[in-house]
Design a protein around this motif. Structure first.
Motif, mmCIF file in Angstrom:
data_model
loop_
_atom_site.group_PDB
_atom_site.id
_atom_site.type_symbol
_atom_site.label_atom_id
_atom_site.label_comp_id
_atom_site.label_asym_id
_atom_site.label_seq_id
_atom_site.Cartn_x
_atom_site.Cartn_y
_atom_site.Cartn_z
ATOM 1 N N TYR A 104 0.848 -1.195 0.000
ATOM 2 C CA TYR A 104 0.000 0.000 0.000
ATOM 3 C C TYR A 104 0.881 1.242 0.000
ATOM 4 O O TYR A 104 1.877 1.293 0.721
ATOM 5 N N THR A 105 0.512 2.225 -0.812
ATOM 6 C CA THR A 105 1.162 3.541 -0.757
ATOM 7 C C THR A 105 0.247 4.455 0.041
ATOM 8 O O THR A 105 -0.965 4.462 -0.192
ATOM 9 N N VAL A 106 0.821 5.211 0.975
ATOM 10 C CA VAL A 106 0.005 6.090 1.824
ATOM 11 C C VAL A 106 0.385 7.553 1.570
ATOM 12 O O VAL A 106 1.368 7.843 0.883
ATOM 13 N N ASP A 132 3.905 8.756 1.949
ATOM 14 C CA ASP A 132 4.890 8.315 0.949
ATOM 15 C C ASP A 132 5.060 9.303 -0.203
ATOM 16 O O ASP A 132 6.062 9.251 -0.914
ATOM 17 N N VAL A 133 4.065 10.166 -0.423
ATOM 18 C CA VAL A 133 4.146 11.038 -1.606
ATOM 19 C C VAL A 133 4.648 12.440 -1.265
ATOM 20 O O VAL A 133 4.828 13.271 -2.146
ATOM 21 N N LEU A 134 4.892 12.721 0.029
ATOM 22 C CA LEU A 134 5.224 14.097 0.422
ATOM 23 C C LEU A 134 6.618 14.514 -0.020
ATOM 24 O O LEU A 134 7.550 13.726 -0.040
ATOM 25 N N ALA A 184 -4.251 12.113 8.071
ATOM 26 C CA ALA A 184 -3.382 11.005 8.508
ATOM 27 C C ALA A 184 -2.370 10.674 7.416
ATOM 28 O O ALA A 184 -2.731 10.534 6.246
ATOM 29 N N LEU A 185 -1.119 10.526 7.818
ATOM 30 C CA LEU A 185 -0.061 10.225 6.836
ATOM 31 C C LEU A 185 0.120 8.727 6.618
ATOM 32 O O LEU A 185 0.797 8.315 5.681
#
Length: 417
Positions: free
Chosen positions: A271-273, A276-278, A328-329
């Motif tokens: 899963y990518t949360v 992960d994209v920040l 939520a990160l």
């Protein structure tokens, strides 16, 4: 045998989400169209041209193109597009020799006209819409989708559909959308679907469950019904007394017979949360929330009851629950909406906590949540607010890539074996 390249036209192209997903497989976009009716400067079309070139790209109202001559659009194997959710009802008209007329400006009828009038019809369709299409309008739940299915049935297409939430398959955004694929009766896939057990097609054998597996559902829950009447009759009579739409989140329609069942995702991958994209440490000051605005943000994100007055003049209380704030990160992000950009406090914009304080998401982060390449929408004259708007309108590229890959595989195995 060598794989065949499939020719595609991309309608309502936006900034090219379908194209990005499909070009990972053996598809070639031979024509694209993007037109924003309410704006003088065609920002999305400019981005599309900057990324993919101007050749074979049309920046003209699709209704005008198809009224003029559908043969201006090149022959293609696959028609794709995320078309707007509108009122798809049909009325009878004395002036129209066919006797049927969809509402003027409703873009579904532009697709319909291409499929109806092209001499060489596309064998396949791959379309996207919001999931509420399955249950709109409120007074006749499911009518709009029934009109659409019957209009495709009249044109010789079978349809497979599913509502997919990208986050349930490990992608970084909780974005729920309806995807449907059409197979023309001249295709081998139409014949394969016709001969199949419909429950097997929906749960494992079809294009969509091959790309996005589902848990086995009990066959007892499969609902079947026949679409009755022409498009005017469906508009007037479909599900007039029903409180609930007869369309579940998964199904097929062939020769007017609908088979539909509620399915649940089956996924055991990574899963990518949101975290992960920040862009850690690379964010400029304009994205940080001003101290003087913090109370307003907290109020808008919090739970509240507001007294309102209806159009008829009645007072009523409107309540909304609190939201997780900041976001939520360790989970996929909430759905990006078109109003995501800009500094003004909002209930719906994302806010994340960083070492330097609370901040909004950057255009690159929004692109990553839709699985676009970094800076795909960056172009001179395009504001950050506009870039956010694009992503609120876009689709999750990873969903298109997976379905496109599976559709290509099915076509290649059956048609060109």
């Amino acid at each position: 045998m060598e794989s065949k390249t499939l020719k595609v036209i991309e309608l309502f192209a936006g900034v090219g989400g379908f194209r990005l997903g499909l070009e990972k497989s053996n598809y070639k976009i031979v024509w694209s169209n993007q037109w924003e009716p309410s704006t003088k400067i065609q920002h999305a079309s400019k981005v599309y041209e900057a990324r993919f070139g101007k050749e074979n790209h049309s920046n003209e109202d699709i209704n005008e193109v198809v009224q003029r001559n559908v043969e201006e659009i090149p022959d293609h194997d696959l028609l794709v597009g995320g078309f707007p959710c509108q009122d798809y009802s049909v009325a009878t008209t004395l002036h129209n020799s066919k006797g049927l007329k969809g509402k003027k400006g409703v873009l579904w009828w532009a697709i319909h006209k291409i499929l109806e009038e092209k001499k060489n019809k596309p064998k396949y369709l791959f379309l996207e819409n919001v999931d509420r299409l399955l249950k709109s309008p409120a007074k006749q739940r499911g009518r709009d989708f029934a009109v659409m299915l019957q209009s495709l049935n009249d044109l010789g297409y079978a349809v497979e559909w599913r509502v997919i939430n990208a986050a349930e398959y490990g992608m970084p955004q909780r974005r729920r959308r309806l995807f449907f694929i059409g197979y023309h009766k001249s295709s081998e896939l139409f014949s394969k679907l016709k001969e199949s057990r419909k429950i097997d097609w929906i749960l494992k054998d079809g294009t969509i469950p091959s790309a996005f597996p589902v848990k086995n559902s009990s066959e007892l829950f499969l609902s079947k019904f026949q679409l009755k009447g022409d498009l005017v009759e469906i508009t007037d009579n479909f599900n007039k007394t029903g409180k609930k739409s007869p369309f579940e989140n998964s199904g097929v329609m062939i020769n007017g017979e609908v088979s539909t069942i509620k399915t649940e995702p089956s996924y055991d991958g990574n899963y990518t949360v949101l975290g992960d994209v920040l862009q850690n440490g690379e964010v400029t000051s304009e994205f940080f929330i001003d101290d003087k605005d913090k109370d307003k943000w907290e109020y808008l994100k919090g739970s509240k009851t507001i007294e309102r007055i209806s159009n008829e003049g009645h007072k009523y209380k409107y309540s909304e629950g609190g939201m997780i704030y900041p976001d939520a990160l360790d989970n996929a992000s909430r759905t990006i909406i078109t109003g995501e950009g800009g500094k003004s406090p909002s209930r719906f914009k994302h806010v994340v906590v960083s070492e330097r304080g609370l901040r909004r998401l950057t255009p690159i982060e929004l692109e990553r949540l839709n699985m676009f390449p970094d800076n795909h929408t960056k172009l001179e004259g395009i504001s950050d607010r506009k870039r956010a708007f694009f992503m609120g309108n876009a689709l999750v590229v990873g969903v298109i890539e997976k379905i496109g890959k599976e559709l290509y595989k099915q076509i290649n195995q059956l048609e060109y074996a």
